[in-house]
Structures are given as structure tokens and as C-alpha cells.
Design an enzyme around this catalytic site. Structure first.
Site, short mmCIF file in Angstrom:
data_model
loop_
_atom_site.label_atom_id
_atom_site.label_comp_id
_atom_site.label_asym_id
_atom_site.label_seq_id
_atom_site.Cartn_x
_atom_site.Cartn_y
_atom_site.Cartn_z
N ARG A 55 30.55 48.52 20.77
CA ARG A 55 29.94 49.33 19.71
C ARG A 55 30.72 50.62 19.60
NH1 ARG A 55 29.70 53.26 22.60
NH2 ARG A 55 28.81 54.37 20.84
N GLN A 201 22.58 55.28 24.11
CA GLN A 201 24.03 55.41 24.26
C GLN A 201 24.39 56.69 25.03
OE1 GLN A 201 22.49 54.55 21.41
NE2 GLN A 201 23.75 53.24 20.09
N ASP A 242 30.14 57.38 11.60
CA ASP A 242 30.33 55.97 11.27
C ASP A 242 30.85 55.79 9.85
OD1 ASP A 242 28.00 56.11 13.40
OD2 ASP A 242 28.97 54.14 13.57
N ASN A 252 25.82 58.83 10.81
CA ASN A 252 26.03 58.77 12.25
C ASN A 252 24.75 58.30 12.90
OD1 ASN A 252 27.91 59.23 14.47
ND2 ASN A 252 26.50 60.85 15.10
#
Ligand SMILES: CSC[C@H]1O[C@H](OP(=O)(O)O)[C@H](O)[C@@H]1O
Length: 351
Positions: A55, A201, A242, A252
Site C-alpha cells: 500500500r 498505518q 494519493d 490523502n
């Protein structure tokens, strides 16, 4: 930055091309287990991207490019044009793996273009293009680390969100690359990492990366971020992206938008760090970005297998959009755009 010891930060390699398979460090298992998935087909790669085994916007683009090379190994074709037609269904399945990060579509477009330019050695052309995408991203991250760190005054505290390090890229990282460079230069005195619910994350990946580097960090709950900014301990919020639109609006990880609002309220700088492969000049503004929504189970699961509130509805968008007027700087490998808007984005990236 030429005296920077990059090798110290390049030990983590989440994507390994073996010559006939793609090995992906399974990020669902970190930090507890270090296991690699072996992908032998492009559909293996698409599944790994969708499941977040790999990812991070640049990393999924790189993985998809190698996925095209795996697809190439499975076909016979008379020439590059014939190969393009036969490979297209696999590229479309790769592109469908996740919708928000533009790097996925960008990488696949580069692979298509490489095939369109190729002569008889179209197989070699695809492998060289995947390698180029990988090595260019690493070079971009190192450049962005230097550019972003130069904006940060010595003695600063920095808050970051999600994971934007070596695990999310070809190495070194985007926002985390700025933090690595800023710490090495003595500009950053304290690093705060938001846990980044629901997939964690930050708590699982960013903390792990910084521990590998020997960089001290303080983990905070996502809900503590505004209170932290109020204490004056943070001078910059530094995040990845992103998809950056033609007017600077930026998609994002979910939670980024509220960090930008709090940062502006508290006079904290807000820095977006992303390679030009994350810039999407074809999308005029943020409301046109498809925001990925994932399974509600990701919200229900706490601590591995236990679940809370199972059975009730849950809304799980995994990205949000920060409007460009809340962003103080966008850092790409091409340079820094201060207070981005459509005009400054056009000047930097063309129409
Ligand atoms: C340099 S990674 C960019 C971006 O990707 C992450 O999303 P995910 O973990 O869902 O792939 C996050 O939004 C990062 O900021």
C-alpha cells in the site's frame, strides 16, 4: 544532501523483483511479522494491492508496473501491438484494484506507452520501464527529502499521519523522507506520529520504520492531534498524498483534512510531500476524486481478532480531500509550490 547516508534508510525494501516473481513485504502483518508474499501473476499483484498487502500511492504504482511484467510472461504475441491488446485486460484488472491513488493509473499508462514505443524487444521494454518507475521514485524521494527539510526551521516539532516511508514507496519515503532528512540535519527535534485509525498505518508502520532508523517518535491517538497543536510543540504537519488535483486540492489518508483545519487554526504549517506521479492535472479539483470506501469490518476489528460493535453499520472512507487553501506547501521532486492554487500548479506542471 550529497553527504546524506541514504543507505542507512534503505534497508526496508517492500517490493522485490526476483526476475520471475514479485515479492511483497506483507504490510498487513507488520510490525509483528515480517513475511513476504510471492506474486507470480498480475492478478496476484492486483489482489495484493486491493488487500493492502502492498500500500502507499507510489508503492502500488510500482507493484502494478511489475504486475504488467508478470502478465507479459504469460502471453505469446506476434509484436508489441498484439501484446498490447492481449495485455490490456490484465492492466484493467490491476487498475481496478484501488481507485484513489492516481499513481496506479499513472504507472499503467507509462507501461502502455512503453509498449507503444517498443520494437521487437517489447518484453525487455516493459521490464526496463518497470525498473525505471522504481528507480525514479527512489530518486524523487531523496530529492523531496532535501527540499521539504529545507522549509523546516531548526528545533521544530513535526506531526505526520499514516505511513509515507519506505513501505509506501520505492524507498526513503515522501513525508517520512522529509522527516528523515530533517532529523539528520538537526532541523526536527521531535517527531509525532498519528496512529491513523482504522488500519493503523501510523502506529504499525511509521513507528516501525522510525524504530528501524533509530529515530525517536511519539505516537498519538488521531483524536489528540488538535490538542497537540494547541500545546505549541508542532511547527509543521507533514503528510503524503494519493492524488493532487490541478488546483492543488489533495486526497490523502482519512483524517488528513481535519489535521489541515487544526493546523491552520493553530498557525502550524501544513506540508504535502508527493512525487509528480501523484499529480493529476486532468482532475480539476478535489470533489471529482473517487474516495475509496473499505469494508466496515476494518472499523469493527480492534486488536487483531476482537470486534466491537459488530453488526452495526459503519462508514469507512479511507481517504479525504484537503482543499488547496489549507495547504502551505506542496513538495514534489520538481520543487516547492507555496500556497498552491490552479495558477501555481499550472506553472509547475503545465495545463
Ligand atoms: C507515500 S504514500 C501516500 C499515501 O498512501 C497511503 O494510503 P494507503 O495506506 O491506504 O495506501 C496514505 O494515504 C499515504 O499518505
Amino acid at each position: 544532501m550529497d553527504d546524506f547516508d541514504y543507505a542507512r534508510y534503505d534497508r526496508i525494501r517492500p517490493i522485490r523483483w526476483t526476475g520471475d516473481a514479485l515479492e511483497l513485504l506483507d504490510q498487513r502483518k507488520l510490525p509483528f511479522d515480517t513475511e513476504y508474499l510471492t506474486c507470480r501473476t498480475s492478478d496476484d499483484v492486483a489482489a495484493a494491492i486491493h488487500a493492502l498487502a502492498v500500500r502507499g500511492a507510489p508503492a502500488i504504482g510500482i507493484a502494478a508496473a511489475w504486475g504488467v511484467v508478470l502478465a507479459e510472461r504469460d502471453i505469446e504475441a506476434t509484436d508489441a501491438r498484439d501484446a498490447g491488446a492481449k495485455l490490456e485486460p490484465a492492466l484493467q484488472r490491476l487498475n481496478a484494484a484501488r481507485p484513489t491513488a492516481v499513481n496506479l493509473a499513472w504507472a499503467l499508462a507509462r507501461m502502455r506507452a512503453a509498449l507503444a514505443r517498443a520494437d521487437h524487444d517489447w518484453r525487455g521494454a516493459l521490464e526496463r520501464e518497470a525498473e525505471a518507475i522504481d528507480t525514479e521514485d527512489l530518486a524523487a524521494n531523496r530529492r523531496m527529502g532535501a527540499l521539504g527539510a529545507s522549509l523546516i526551521e531548526p528545533g521544530s516539532g513535526v506531526l505526520t499521519h499514516c505511513n509515507t516511508g519506505s513501505l509506501a514507496t520505492a524507498g526513503f519515503g515522501t513525508a517520512l523522507g522529509v522527516i528523515r532528512a530533517g532529523v539528520a540535519q538537526g532541523r526536527i527535534e521531535q517527531v509525532f506520529a498519528g496512529e491513523t485509525r482504522p488500519w493503523l498505518q501510523g502506529a504499525r508502520l511509521t513507528v516501525w520504520e522510525l524504530q528501524q532508523d533509530g529515530i525517536d517518535a511519539t505516537l498519538i491517538a488521531d483524536s489528540a492531534a488538535s490538542h497537540l497543536m494547541k500545546t505549541g510543540k508542532v511547527q509543521w504537519v507533514v503528510v503524503g498524498a494519493d492524488r493532487i488535483c490541478a488546483n492543488g486540492d489533495t486526497a490523502n489518508k482519512i483524517g488528513t483534512y481535519q489535521l489541515a483545519i487544526a493546523a491552520r487554526h493553530h498557525g502550524v504549517g501544513f506540508m504535502v510531500v508527493a512525487p509528480s506521479s501523484t499529480v493529476d492535472m486532468a482532475t480539476p479539483s478535489g470533489e471529482m476524486i473517487e474516495i475509496e470506501e473499505r469494508d466496515a469490518a476494518e472499523l469493527h476489528v480492534v486488536g487483531g481478532s476482537r470486534t466491537v460493535a459488530e453488526g452495526i453499520d459503519a462508514w469507512n472512507p479511507v481517504f479525504d480531500v484537503t482543499p488547496h487553501d489549507l495547504i502551505d506547501a506542496i513538495v514534489t521532486e520538481r520543487g516547492v509550490i507555496r500556497r498552491p492554487d490552479a495558477a501555481s500548479m499550472r506553472a509547475a506542471f503545465g495545463a
